[in-house]
Design an enzyme around this catalytic site. Structure first.
Site, PDB file in Angstrom:
ATOM      1  N   LYS A  49       3.319 -16.991  -3.741  1.00  0.00           N
ATOM      2  CA  LYS A  49       3.690 -16.197  -2.446  1.00  0.00           C
ATOM      3  C   LYS A  49       3.309 -16.959  -1.081  1.00  0.00           C
ATOM      4  O   LYS A  49       2.220 -17.065  -0.907  1.00  0.00           O
ATOM      5  CB  LYS A  49       3.296 -14.618  -2.672  1.00  0.00           C
ATOM      6  CG  LYS A  49       4.113 -13.864  -1.804  1.00  0.00           C
ATOM      7  CD  LYS A  49       3.780 -12.394  -2.134  1.00  0.00           C
ATOM      8  CE  LYS A  49       4.455 -11.556  -1.322  1.00  0.00           C
ATOM      9  NZ  LYS A  49       3.689 -10.090  -1.606  1.00  0.00           N
ATOM     10  N   SER A  54       4.729  -3.652   5.146  1.00  0.00           N
ATOM     11  CA  SER A  54       4.654  -4.743   5.746  1.00  0.00           C
ATOM     12  C   SER A  54       5.766  -5.394   5.897  1.00  0.00           C
ATOM     13  O   SER A  54       6.215  -6.397   6.539  1.00  0.00           O
ATOM     14  CB  SER A  54       3.512  -5.527   4.926  1.00  0.00           C
ATOM     15  OG  SER A  54       2.184  -4.992   5.021  1.00  0.00           O
ATOM     16  N   ARG A 104       2.190   5.584  -0.627  1.00  0.00           N
ATOM     17  CA  ARG A 104       3.206   6.220   0.435  1.00  0.00           C
ATOM     18  C   ARG A 104       4.269   6.980  -0.215  1.00  0.00           C
ATOM     19  O   ARG A 104       4.674   7.984   0.183  1.00  0.00           O
ATOM     20  CB  ARG A 104       3.914   5.016   1.039  1.00  0.00           C
ATOM     21  CG  ARG A 104       3.373   4.465   2.111  1.00  0.00           C
ATOM     22  CD  ARG A 104       4.082   3.125   2.628  1.00  0.00           C
ATOM     23  NE  ARG A 104       4.268   2.262   1.263  1.00  0.00           N
ATOM     24  CZ  ARG A 104       4.953   1.177   1.538  1.00  0.00           C
ATOM     25  NH1 ARG A 104       5.990   1.085   2.393  1.00  0.00           N
ATOM     26  NH2 ARG A 104       5.330   0.758   0.297  1.00  0.00           N
ATOM     27  N   HIS A 142      -2.327   0.980   6.853  1.00  0.00           N
ATOM     28  CA  HIS A 142      -3.594   0.270   6.309  1.00  0.00           C
ATOM     29  C   HIS A 142      -4.867   0.693   7.115  1.00  0.00           C
ATOM     30  O   HIS A 142      -5.859   1.083   6.509  1.00  0.00           O
ATOM     31  CB  HIS A 142      -3.429  -1.287   6.170  1.00  0.00           C
ATOM     32  CG  HIS A 142      -2.379  -1.784   5.528  1.00  0.00           C
ATOM     33  ND1 HIS A 142      -1.455  -2.777   5.823  1.00  0.00           N
ATOM     34  CD2 HIS A 142      -1.979  -1.467   4.169  1.00  0.00           C
ATOM     35  CE1 HIS A 142      -0.867  -3.114   5.062  1.00  0.00           C
ATOM     36  NE2 HIS A 142      -1.114  -2.357   3.830  1.00  0.00           N
TER      37      HIS A 142
END
Length: 156
Positions: free
Chosen positions: A42, A129, A91, A18
């Site tokens: 979440k 993450s 990615r 990031h």
């Protein structure tokens, strides 16, 4: 007109990948706003307030970066802060498929917003993450994957 980009995400936690996207984004934009979205469905692993402080610490040398949290549609937040660009890192092709759909919806919400994709630097592509959360949960040192020291701090 100032070119402002919103870099949205849950950043739970904010990784070196990031950081790489933000620092490279600063070569394209006058300001990059790191926006930590709150997802009511979440639960966060790392406390939001602490993550904001850690990210601010990581960019203490960069006045063109600021950190906000929000509970709204990302495109609406971009419009509200005057950002005409959304900055996203990719990615792999799976990321692209996911991000492509989101970018179309963001244009629906805020017609003037453009999503800019930067390909993650190859050495940082394996970092995610969720992997960092798993490593941390089981007592592994995750500091090499983060732009700040985490293992010296208490996570509540």
């Amino acid at each position: 007109m100032k070119k402002i980009a919103l870099f949205p995400g849950s950043f739970d936690p904010f990784t070196r990948g990031h950081e790489d996207i933000v620092r490279r984004g600063l070569k394209l934009f006058d300001e990059v706003v790191i926006g930590i979205g709150k997802n009511a469905r979440k639960d966060r692993y790392f406390p939001l307030e602490q993550m904001i402080l850690l990210i601010e610490e990581a960019f203490a040398d960069e006045p063109a970066v600021r950190v906000i949290s929000y509970e709204n549609l990302t495109a609406a937040v971009a419009r509200d802060i005057g950002a005409r660009f959304l900055l996203r890192g990719l990615r792999n092709t799976t990321d692209f498929e996911y991000e492509n759909g989101i970018s179309q919806v963001n244009r629906y919400v805020y017609e003037e917003v453009e999503t800019i994709f930067l390909i993650t630097s190859p050495e940082l592509a394996p970092i995610s993450s969720s992997i960092i959360r798993d490593l941390h949960r089981y007592g592994q040192n995750v500091d090499p994957f983060l732009p700040y020291k985490l293992n010296d701090r208490v996570i509540e």
